[in-house]
Design a protein around this motif. Structure first.
Motif, PDB file in Angstrom:
ATOM      1  N   THR A 181      -2.409 -12.842 -41.060  1.00 16.23           N
ATOM      2  CA  THR A 181      -1.609 -11.543 -40.298  1.00 16.23           C
ATOM      3  C   THR A 181      -1.330 -11.335 -38.879  1.00 16.23           C
ATOM      4  N   THR A 237       1.674  -9.027 -39.191  1.00 10.10           N
ATOM      5  CA  THR A 237       1.533  -7.713 -38.280  1.00 10.10           C
ATOM      6  C   THR A 237       3.122  -8.034 -36.699  1.00 10.10           C
ATOM      7  N   ARG A 283       7.317  -4.733 -37.423  1.00  8.76           N
ATOM      8  CA  ARG A 283       6.957  -4.519 -35.772  1.00  8.76           C
ATOM      9  C   ARG A 283       9.082  -4.654 -35.835  1.00  8.76           C
ATOM     10  N   ARG A 324      -4.411  -7.381 -35.281  1.00  9.30           N
ATOM     11  CA  ARG A 324      -5.728  -6.278 -35.736  1.00  9.30           C
ATOM     12  C   ARG A 324      -4.564  -6.291 -37.644  1.00  9.30           C
ATOM     13  N   LYS A 381      -3.477  -1.734 -44.510  1.00  9.94           N
ATOM     14  CA  LYS A 381      -2.760  -3.135 -43.718  1.00  9.94           C
ATOM     15  C   LYS A 381      -1.234  -2.712 -42.580  1.00  9.94           C
ATOM     16  N   GLN A 395      -0.630  -2.742 -38.333  1.00 14.70           N
ATOM     17  CA  GLN A 395      -0.039  -2.848 -37.760  1.00 14.70           C
ATOM     18  C   GLN A 395       0.687  -1.794 -37.494  1.00 14.70           C
TER      19      GLN A 395
END
Length: 315
Positions: free
Chosen positions: A85, A89, A93, A123, A193, A197
């Protein structure tokens, strides 16, 4: 990548566009975070899988059955999601940075932690755990196919029971099928997901001390992120109106602009994606994922079996 959602007509068009606009390096954007956690993640998955198999074995069993294999794989996936996770994330980004040099994985991780704390790094854990539960199908498929290819070989030690071996091509075929099969069952959760994210860190509404009208700021090149978040502002409290950031909604009669994101939870993201883009959005990007999964998992299981064989023979 939600910032470029809708820009590409298909897999080949996306490939050509990325190469044209960002060069070959654009194809490897966001690779730092997965590479840093790859060895740890693979070790955790296979180690947990082996442990859960042993826990389930009954005294009379020589090997686990396929149900036990599925449960062990599912469990290993859920455990691995604690590493996957935050890694995903950070990767997402990096990938949503368009036409600028993306910051390093460490810089992004620091920024997320400053803004949101540990919760920000995790998140999207729920859809990630659902996606990683696909390891149940993954190991089940691999085990079922390798058992089909197994052939008896008499033990050199003269044991009554024959040893069962899998030819090298059986390992490669099983690995090449196991990867795509696991993705087919869990791909929609990967879409959810990614949408969760990819929320931007910056506020969507600029502060102002007093104003008769408040206009939401439209983030550049954010074609489909409207499915991810909404901004609330206006009047005496920020709850009085929920405005869509992407639609450039104007709230009039307000005395102050407040920068607020209301992050959608997993179910809200699913519903919002369906309402805005229909059921097809949950399978967008499946083709390149399946294409990638074949060679990746051939290599993964091939390397795993070689390593096990070497370690076993050295004892």
């Amino acid at each position: 990548d939600i910032r470029t959602a809708g820009r590409y007509a298909g897999t080949s068009d996306a490939f050509k566009t990325i190469i044209k606009e960002e060069g070959v390096s654009g194809m490897f954007k966001g690779i730092q975070a997965p590479m840093l956690g790859c060895a740890v993640l693979s070790g955790l998955v296979f180690g947990t899988y082996g442990y859960l198999l042993q826990v389930q074995l009954q005294p009379h069993q020589r090997e686990p059955n396929l149900l036990q294999t599925y449960i062990a794989g599912l469990g290993s996936g859920v455990v691995s999601s604690f590493i996957t996770t935050p890694s995903e994330t950070v990767k997402i980004r990096q990938q949503i940075t368009v036409h600028t040099k993306p910051p390093s994985a460490w810089q992004i991780a620091q920024q997320i932690y400053r803004e949101k704390g540990t919760r920000g790094l995790f998140r999207g854990y729920t859809p990630t755990a659902i996606r990683e539960s696909g390891y149940g199908v993954y190991f089940l498929t691999y085990e079922a196919i390798t058992r089909y290819f197994r052939t008896p070989r008499q033990s050199g030690g003269g044991a009554d029971a024959p040893l069962l071996t899998v030819p090298w091509y059986g390992v490669l075929i099983a690995g090449g099928i196991a990867g795509p099969m696991s993705w087919i069952f869990t791909f929609p959760s990967d879409v959810v997901k990614t949408r969760m994210q990819a929320l931007p860190v910056e506020p969507a509404i600029s502060h102002s001390s007093s104003s008769s009208s408040i206009s939401t700021a439209k983030p550049p090149r954010l074609a489909s992120s409207k499915a991810l978040f909404s901004s609330a502002s206006g009047g005496q409290t920020v709850d009085t109106m929920v405005a869509s950031v992407m639609n450039g909604t104007t709230v009039r009669g307000a005395s102050q602009s407040v920068s607020v994101f209301r992050e959608l939870n997993t179910w809200e993201t699913v519903v919002d994606c369906y309402r805005r883009e229909g059921p097809r959005i949950f399978w967008a990007g499946l083709t390149p994922t399946l294409i990638r999964a074949v060679p990746v998992n051939i290599v993964t299981f091939g390397a795993f079996e070689v390593a096990v064989s070497l370690l076993t023979n050295s004892k």
